[in-house]
Design a protein around this motif. Sequence first.
Motif, mmCIF file in Angstrom:
data_model
loop_
_atom_site.group_PDB
_atom_site.id
_atom_site.type_symbol
_atom_site.label_atom_id
_atom_site.label_comp_id
_atom_site.label_asym_id
_atom_site.label_seq_id
_atom_site.Cartn_x
_atom_site.Cartn_y
_atom_site.Cartn_z
ATOM 1 N N TRP A 150 3.303 1.484 -5.721
ATOM 2 C CA TRP A 150 2.381 1.103 -4.652
ATOM 3 C C TRP A 150 1.006 0.804 -5.224
ATOM 4 C CZ3 TRP A 150 -1.542 4.750 -3.970
ATOM 5 C CH2 TRP A 150 -1.265 6.059 -4.331
ATOM 6 N N SER A 188 0.850 -1.187 0.000
ATOM 7 C CA SER A 188 0.000 0.000 0.000
ATOM 8 C C SER A 188 0.887 1.239 0.000
ATOM 9 C CB SER A 188 -0.891 0.002 1.236
ATOM 10 O OG SER A 188 -0.095 0.129 2.400
ATOM 11 N N ARG A 189 0.290 2.366 -0.193
ATOM 12 C CA ARG A 189 1.041 3.626 -0.223
ATOM 13 C C ARG A 189 1.804 3.823 1.089
ATOM 14 N NH1 ARG A 189 -1.610 9.342 -2.015
ATOM 15 N NH2 ARG A 189 0.342 10.315 -2.590
ATOM 16 N N SER A 197 4.846 1.305 1.265
ATOM 17 C CA SER A 197 5.773 1.254 0.138
ATOM 18 C C SER A 197 7.091 1.944 0.473
ATOM 19 C CB SER A 197 5.156 1.925 -1.088
ATOM 20 O OG SER A 197 6.079 1.935 -2.145
#
Length: 83
Positions: free
Chosen positions: A69, A60-61, A64
């Motif tokens: 991501w 996920s963001r 990452s």
Amino acid sequence: MFNGPDYPKSLDEDVFDVWLEKGREQKLGYHCLIIIWDEYDAAYKPIYAEHRDEISKYPSREKSTGREWLVAAYDLYSESRVA
């Protein structure tokens, strides 16, 4: 698509529809469309997967540490969001 502060930029729905069609046309039997954000290219990119468990390969963001991501994942046939 992907409008709002949680996303770096929006994605044209026509592009999304083309990605879905390309995934369905493949002979390999893909079931998922994974959409990632590439920081270096500043662009969304499609990745096709045979199995949903492949989605977990993309962080996920928040998690990452690299250039890519996970933004979302969709079932190619029902078009429902799976992640």
